[in-house]
Design a protein around this motif. Structure first.
Motif, short mmCIF file in Angstrom:
data_model
loop_
_atom_site.label_atom_id
_atom_site.label_comp_id
_atom_site.label_asym_id
_atom_site.label_seq_id
_atom_site.Cartn_x
_atom_site.Cartn_y
_atom_site.Cartn_z
N UNK A 20 -4.98 6.45 -4.47
CA UNK A 20 -5.08 7.92 -4.39
C UNK A 20 -6.02 8.40 -3.30
N UNK A 21 -6.96 7.56 -2.82
CA UNK A 21 -7.93 7.98 -1.80
C UNK A 21 -7.89 7.02 -0.62
N UNK A 59 -13.99 9.28 3.00
CA UNK A 59 -13.02 8.30 2.54
C UNK A 59 -12.67 8.48 1.06
N UNK A 60 -13.49 9.24 0.33
CA UNK A 60 -13.18 9.44 -1.08
C UNK A 60 -12.25 10.63 -1.32
N UNK A 61 -11.85 11.29 -0.25
CA UNK A 61 -10.89 12.39 -0.40
C UNK A 61 -9.50 11.84 -0.72
N UNK A 62 -8.73 12.60 -1.48
CA UNK A 62 -7.43 12.13 -1.95
C UNK A 62 -6.32 12.40 -0.93
N UNK A 63 -5.36 11.50 -0.94
CA UNK A 63 -4.14 11.73 -0.17
C UNK A 63 -3.33 12.85 -0.80
N UNK A 79 0.83 -1.21 0.00
CA UNK A 79 0.00 0.00 0.00
C UNK A 79 0.86 1.26 0.00
N UNK A 80 2.02 1.22 0.67
CA UNK A 80 2.93 2.37 0.62
C UNK A 80 3.42 2.57 -0.81
N UNK A 81 3.77 1.47 -1.47
CA UNK A 81 4.19 1.56 -2.87
C UNK A 81 3.07 2.12 -3.74
N UNK A 82 1.81 1.69 -3.45
CA UNK A 82 0.67 2.20 -4.21
C UNK A 82 0.48 3.69 -4.06
N UNK A 83 0.68 4.21 -2.83
CA UNK A 83 0.56 5.65 -2.59
C UNK A 83 1.58 6.43 -3.42
N UNK A 88 5.14 8.33 -8.83
CA UNK A 88 4.11 9.09 -9.53
C UNK A 88 4.60 10.52 -9.81
N UNK A 89 4.29 11.09 -10.96
CA UNK A 89 4.69 12.47 -11.26
C UNK A 89 3.85 13.50 -10.49
#
Length: 509
Positions: free
Chosen positions: A381-382, A403-407, A371-375, A432-433
């Motif tokens: 993203x959320x 919960x639908x707010x973005x990191x 999940x850290x890699x996914x972030x 991610x860019x």
């Protein structure tokens, strides 16, 4: 270290490696008694490397025996009778005897290196060597020859060799004594003790060769190592020849008496020396040192101030700066004296760990590596995305944030050492860019403290009270370990060396 010092230490190594009086103990005690201020980062590697010189002396002396043993072992395996010939059996038993020392060396490496800087420990262990030699001479019956050598002899002598990992416990003394306690005659015990030392000395030497790259100013240190290496080898060859002739008909008690006298004298001298002066009370050669440090290690400043008070005549000027790119990814740069044209001097002050961090009100409570890699790679993203991947990672009751707010995920500039470090530690080849960029840990901390949805990666000791670390539930801390380094372009004087040692000894990882 000078050429003359290296020459003297090489002679001492060549003589004492095979005499039962502890070469490592002498290499610790002699510089102490002579008042030599040898660099701590070099002395352990130097001591192990010059043992390669004496290792070659053993190989040359026993070359005929070693080739016969190797040939016999190969034929034994080919004929499916590996222990039938006495030469093959001796070879396998020597390998068995190596295992205890290898395990002890790997498990206690840091403690062993530390012991090489403490003469009092070496003195106390020399007294133990004296006791081992004396007891083995009085108890052993010396009635068995090489043909009776068995696995229990190898285990006992192997355990004895493991004790000699520490400076002050003689390798040859402890292993020969182990053989005498098993009633081997002196000639057999001595011959097997030297043969079984070859694998462990070779392994220790190989590890030191690998670690050479971590030594600062290596090119200037190589001539000293070469002098010590060749001197130890030449002197060691003649010492083996003399000792094997001597112990056949002579007792080890004179060596025991020598170890007792030297060990006791070292303990007395070190006690008197420590009672009259503090280890850190060294007169400064320079008046002041400018210590520039990155914001990620503000926590170390009280420790620097505390250590500087122990060195009279020094002034430490502190300067926080994240704009300079310090050499070799170091966190501290020390400016003083004349600059050297050689590579910078690098000192490791301790370790820290990279961890995810966030605002204390952030919904994150855990993360997995995936999940850290996914972030950081833009796949998550959320908070909703994260909860689907890891339900136990997010608080989902009594929350004020949808919960639908973005990191809001933060990183560091492309050239930042920390960015490279966390990409390597957390196995992120591509980021991610859309990541936000904080130029340094200090500003990243400010960003995380102002926004509940923000997430970043910080050195653990830099997180402070206003943020919370986010545990990685499937990652061992050591995987994200980073070194805390100091560097300078001027050769360290005695006062700076004392300051660095003080920081190292008081900096708990």
């Amino acid at each position: 270290m000078t050429i003359i010092q290296a020459l003297i230490l090489g002679i001492i190594q060549g003589i004492t490696e095979f005499l039962p009086i502890s070469s490592s103990g002498h290499l610790v005690i002699l510089p102490f008694l002579l008042g030599w201020d040898l660099p701590k980062e070099q002395i352990f590697t130097f001591d192990v490397l010059i043992q390669i010189g004496t290792l070659i002396a053993v190989i040359v002396f026993y070359w005929k025996d070693l080739t016969q043993i190797a040939r016999s072992m190969i034929l034994g395996i080919k004929n499916k009778k590996p222990f039938e010939e006495i030469q093959a059996k001796t070879g396998w038993l020597a390998i068995l005897a190596t295992i205890p020392a290898g395990l002890v060396g790997l498990l206690l490496k840091d403690h062993i290196e530390d012991a090489f800087t403490r003469p009092a420990i070496a003195g106390a262990l020399l007294i133990i060597t004296a006791a081992i030699l004396f007891v083995s001479e009085k108890i052993g019956k010396k009635s068995r020859n090489i043909t009776t050598l068995n696995w229990s002899d190898a285990v006992v002598m192997g355990i004895s060799q493991a004790l000699s990992i520490f400076p002050g416990i003689s390798r040859s003394g402890s292993t020969i004594s182990g053989g005498l306690l098993k009633n081997l005659d002196r000639k057999t015990a001595g011959r097997f003790a030297f043969l079984m030392a070859i694998p462990i000395m070779a392994a220790a030497g190989l590890l030191s060769l690998i670690e050479l790259k971590s030594i600062s100013n290596l090119s200037q240190f190589l001539p000293m190592m070469a002098v010590g290496f060749f001197t130890a080898g030449i002197v060691g060859f003649f010492t083996i020849r003399w000792l094997l002739g001597y112990i056949t008909n002579h007792s080890l008690v004179p060596f025991a008496i020598y170890c007792l006298i030297l060990g006791s004298g070292t303990l007395i001298f070190s006690t008197i020396n420590s009672s009259t002066s503090n280890n850190y009370e060294i007169k400064a050669v320079k008046d002041s040192y400018l210590v520039s440090y990155s914001s990620s290690i503000q926590w170390i400043i009280p420790l620097i101030n505390e250590c500087s008070e122990k060195i009279p005549g020094t002034t430490i000027l502190l300067n926080q700066s994240d704009t300079n790119i310090y050499p070799s990814g170091s966190d501290i740069y020390i400016s003083y004296g004349e600059l050297s044209s050689s590579s910078p001097y690098i000192y490791q002050l301790g370790n820290d760990y990279l961890v995810p961090a966030a605002h204390k009100e952030n919904l994150l409570i855990n993360l997995t590596l995936s999940t850290l890699q996914g972030l950081y790679q833009g796949d998550i993203t959320t908070f909703n995305d994260l909860a689907e991947e890891c339900a136990e990672c997010v608080i989902n009751e009594g929350i004020d944030i949808a919960l639908d707010e973005k990191f809001h995920v933060w990183s560091y500039p492309e050239e930042s050492f920390l960015k490279q470090a966390f990409q390597s530690a957390f196995q992120m080849d591509v980021l991610s860019p859309n990541l936000s960029i904080a130029p340094n840990p200090s500003l990243l901390k400010q960003a995380l403290s102002l926004e509940e949805k923000a997430v970043g990666i910080l050195p653990q000791k830099a997180i402070g009270d206003h943020l919370k670390p986010i545990p990685l539930i499937d990652l061992i801390n050591d995987q994200a370990s980073i070194q805390i380094l100091a560097s300078s372009h001027a050769e360290p004087d005695a006062a700076l060396s004392a300051l660095l040692v003080c920081i190292q000894e008081n900096n708990i990882d």
